[in-house]
Design a protein around this motif. Structure first.
Motif: not given
Length: 160
Positions: A96, A100, A105, A107-108, A110-111
């Motif tokens: 992560s 980053r 991200d 945790d996203d 969308a990523d």
């Protein structure tokens, strides 16, 4: 105080045995008894010795330092020769952080496609804990893949 009384009673019994069984005279028996009582009073009156303790020292822990590597190495494998969940969490935290730095991200949702592209399918499955029983080779390949990610560039690592 009860302990002192018990000791004095034992000393009195020993003095009586000296007087009756050994045949010592009364003066010497009383002097031995009084000396034993004096020593007992002195010893029992002393405070209990404290056990010595090592002085507490504050340890400064730095992220990414030797402590992290040591903690991770002790918790790599669980009982069934699978990689422990704690080790997976540590690798996921590292992944992560590395992603980053590239603007992705982990945790996203969308990523997720970008993270999968950068990490590769196997490493992405490892850090997302979707492997049933991750093994040590999975862990080693995930670590190798993370070391290939260069946060200074935006180019993806070579595929494996």
């Amino acid at each position: 105080m009860i302990r002192l009384a018990v000791y004095v009673a034992i000393e009195a019994a020993v003095a009586a045995m000296l007087l009756l069984a050994a045949g010592t005279d009364l003066a010497h028996t009383l002097m031995a008894f009084l000396a034993a009582v004096a020593v007992t009073v002195f010893v029992v009156g002393q405070p209990e010795p404290r056990s010595p303790r090592w002085p507490r020292t504050e340890v400064s822990v730095k992220d990414g330092a030797r402590d992290d590597v040591s903690n991770l190495s002790w918790t790599l494998l669980s009982k069934d020769d699978a990689v422990s969940p704690r080790a997976v969490r540590a690798v996921r935290a590292t992944a992560s952080t590395r992603l980053r730095l590239l603007g992705v991200d982990l945790d996203d949702p969308a990523d997720a496609p970008a993270a999968r592209r950068l990490l590769g399918d196997e490493t992405y499955a490892f850090v997302e804990s979707s492997l049933d029983k991750p093994t040590l080779p999975h862990l080693l390949r995930a670590i190798d893949r993370l070391t290939e990610i260069d946060p200074a560039s935006t180019a993806p690592p070579r595929s494996t």
